[in-house]
Motif scaffolding. Sequence first.
Motif, PDB file in Angstrom:
ATOM      1  N   GLU A 154       0.833  -1.205   0.000  1.00 35.74           N
ATOM      2  CA  GLU A 154       0.000   0.000   0.000  1.00 35.74           C
ATOM      3  C   GLU A 154       0.866   1.254   0.000  1.00 35.74           C
ATOM      4  O   GLU A 154       0.556   2.232  -0.679  1.00 35.74           O
ATOM      5  CB  GLU A 154      -0.930  -0.001   1.207  1.00 35.74           C
ATOM      6  CG  GLU A 154      -2.055  -0.989   1.090  1.00 35.74           C
ATOM      7  CD  GLU A 154      -2.970  -0.994   2.297  1.00 35.74           C
ATOM      8  OE1 GLU A 154      -2.870  -0.090   3.150  1.00 35.74           O
ATOM      9  OE2 GLU A 154      -3.787  -1.910   2.395  1.00 35.74           O
ATOM     10  N   ALA A 155       1.969   1.238   0.742  1.00 34.65           N
ATOM     11  CA  ALA A 155       2.872   2.383   0.773  1.00 34.65           C
ATOM     12  C   ALA A 155       3.527   2.578  -0.591  1.00 34.65           C
ATOM     13  O   ALA A 155       3.651   3.714  -1.077  1.00 34.65           O
ATOM     14  CB  ALA A 155       3.928   2.183   1.850  1.00 34.65           C
ATOM     15  N   MET A 156       3.943   1.491  -1.233  1.00 34.48           N
ATOM     16  CA  MET A 156       4.575   1.583  -2.551  1.00 34.48           C
ATOM     17  C   MET A 156       3.601   2.123  -3.577  1.00 34.48           C
ATOM     18  O   MET A 156       3.957   2.975  -4.406  1.00 34.48           O
ATOM     19  CB  MET A 156       5.088   0.213  -2.978  1.00 34.48           C
ATOM     20  CG  MET A 156       6.221  -0.307  -2.141  1.00 34.48           C
ATOM     21  SD  MET A 156       6.584  -2.021  -2.574  1.00 34.48           S
ATOM     22  CE  MET A 156       7.375  -2.586  -1.077  1.00 34.48           C
ATOM     23  N   VAL A 157       2.368   1.652  -3.535  1.00 33.84           N
ATOM     24  CA  VAL A 157       1.341   2.123  -4.467  1.00 33.84           C
ATOM     25  C   VAL A 157       1.052   3.597  -4.210  1.00 33.84           C
ATOM     26  O   VAL A 157       0.861   4.377  -5.149  1.00 33.84           O
ATOM     27  CB  VAL A 157       0.065   1.266  -4.348  1.00 33.84           C
ATOM     28  CG1 VAL A 157      -1.098   1.888  -5.086  1.00 33.84           C
ATOM     29  CG2 VAL A 157       0.328  -0.140  -4.860  1.00 33.84           C
ATOM     30  N   TYR A 158       1.051   4.004  -2.947  1.00 35.74           N
ATOM     31  CA  TYR A 158       0.838   5.415  -2.604  1.00 35.74           C
ATOM     32  C   TYR A 158       1.899   6.291  -3.258  1.00 35.74           C
ATOM     33  O   TYR A 158       1.588   7.323  -3.851  1.00 35.74           O
ATOM     34  CB  TYR A 158       0.849   5.598  -1.087  1.00 35.74           C
ATOM     35  CG  TYR A 158       0.654   7.021  -0.649  1.00 35.74           C
ATOM     36  CD1 TYR A 158      -0.629   7.539  -0.471  1.00 35.74           C
ATOM     37  CD2 TYR A 158       1.745   7.862  -0.434  1.00 35.74           C
ATOM     38  CE1 TYR A 158      -0.814   8.859  -0.085  1.00 35.74           C
ATOM     39  CE2 TYR A 158       1.569   9.176  -0.050  1.00 35.74           C
ATOM     40  CZ  TYR A 158       0.288   9.671   0.124  1.00 35.74           C
ATOM     41  OH  TYR A 158       0.109  10.972   0.502  1.00 35.74           O
ATOM     42  N   PRO A 188       3.731   9.267   4.175  1.00 35.27           N
ATOM     43  CA  PRO A 188       3.108   9.490   5.486  1.00 35.27           C
ATOM     44  C   PRO A 188       3.604   8.482   6.524  1.00 35.27           C
ATOM     45  O   PRO A 188       3.877   7.323   6.209  1.00 35.27           O
ATOM     46  CB  PRO A 188       1.619   9.293   5.214  1.00 35.27           C
ATOM     47  CG  PRO A 188       1.455   9.585   3.764  1.00 35.27           C
ATOM     48  CD  PRO A 188       2.725   9.112   3.124  1.00 35.27           C
ATOM     49  N   VAL A 189       3.703   8.934   7.759  1.00 30.44           N
ATOM     50  CA  VAL A 189       4.226   8.090   8.836  1.00 30.44           C
ATOM     51  C   VAL A 189       3.325   6.895   9.130  1.00 30.44           C
ATOM     52  O   VAL A 189       3.764   5.934   9.758  1.00 30.44           O
ATOM     53  CB  VAL A 189       4.460   8.898  10.130  1.00 30.44           C
ATOM     54  CG1 VAL A 189       5.529   9.934   9.917  1.00 30.44           C
ATOM     55  CG2 VAL A 189       3.181   9.539  10.607  1.00 30.44           C
ATOM     56  N   ASP A 190       2.084   6.905   8.670  1.00 33.43           N
ATOM     57  CA  ASP A 190       1.175   5.763   8.867  1.00 33.43           C
ATOM     58  C   ASP A 190       1.717   4.483   8.240  1.00 33.43           C
ATOM     59  O   ASP A 190       1.372   3.389   8.659  1.00 33.43           O
ATOM     60  CB  ASP A 190      -0.204   6.049   8.263  1.00 33.43           C
ATOM     61  CG  ASP A 190      -0.884   7.230   8.920  1.00 33.43           C
ATOM     62  OD1 ASP A 190      -0.484   7.586  10.049  1.00 33.43           O
ATOM     63  OD2 ASP A 190      -1.804   7.792   8.305  1.00 33.43           O
ATOM     64  N   PHE A 191       2.553   4.629   7.226  1.00 31.88           N
ATOM     65  CA  PHE A 191       3.130   3.475   6.538  1.00 31.88           C
ATOM     66  C   PHE A 191       4.419   2.983   7.183  1.00 31.88           C
ATOM     67  O   PHE A 191       4.978   1.979   6.761  1.00 31.88           O
ATOM     68  CB  PHE A 191       3.413   3.808   5.071  1.00 31.88           C
ATOM     69  CG  PHE A 191       2.182   4.080   4.264  1.00 31.88           C
ATOM     70  CD1 PHE A 191       1.232   3.098   4.056  1.00 31.88           C
ATOM     71  CD2 PHE A 191       1.967   5.327   3.705  1.00 31.88           C
ATOM     72  CE1 PHE A 191       0.094   3.345   3.309  1.00 31.88           C
ATOM     73  CE2 PHE A 191       0.837   5.581   2.951  1.00 31.88           C
ATOM     74  CZ  PHE A 191      -0.097   4.589   2.761  1.00 31.88           C
ATOM     75  N   GLY A 192       4.900   3.687   8.172  1.00 34.91           N
ATOM     76  CA  GLY A 192       6.151   3.309   8.813  1.00 34.91           C
ATOM     77  C   GLY A 192       7.304   4.090   8.215  1.00 34.91           C
ATOM     78  O   GLY A 192       7.109   5.002   7.408  1.00 34.91           O
ATOM     79  N   PRO A 193       8.518   3.740   8.587  1.00 28.92           N
ATOM     80  CA  PRO A 193       9.677   4.473   8.073  1.00 28.92           C
ATOM     81  C   PRO A 193       9.801   4.355   6.551  1.00 28.92           C
ATOM     82  O   PRO A 193       9.695   3.266   5.994  1.00 28.92           O
ATOM     83  CB  PRO A 193      10.868   3.793   8.756  1.00 28.92           C
ATOM     84  CG  PRO A 193      10.297   3.035   9.902  1.00 28.92           C
ATOM     85  CD  PRO A 193       8.890   2.706   9.540  1.00 28.92           C
TER      86      PRO A 193
END
Length: 66
Positions: free
Chosen positions: A23-27, A39-44
């Motif tokens: 999800e972070a990569m797609v974002y 965003p910090v919601d995805f972690g470092p």
Amino acid sequence: MKANPEAARRRGRPPKCDRLMIEAMVYVLRTGCPWRDLPVDFGPWKSVYTRWSRWNEQGVWGQILA
């Protein structure tokens, strides 16, 4: 009871959930933001980038998209 030899080799924190990483990569791909602005919601951000880079080198993305 015997110890699991593979578990004994692992060090550090347990890996983040693959779904969250994807999800972070797609974002990043969808928004075009730099990795550092994730965003910090995805972690470092560095953890997400490292996973993306490692999967890219191993050909995981080619298998997913095939």
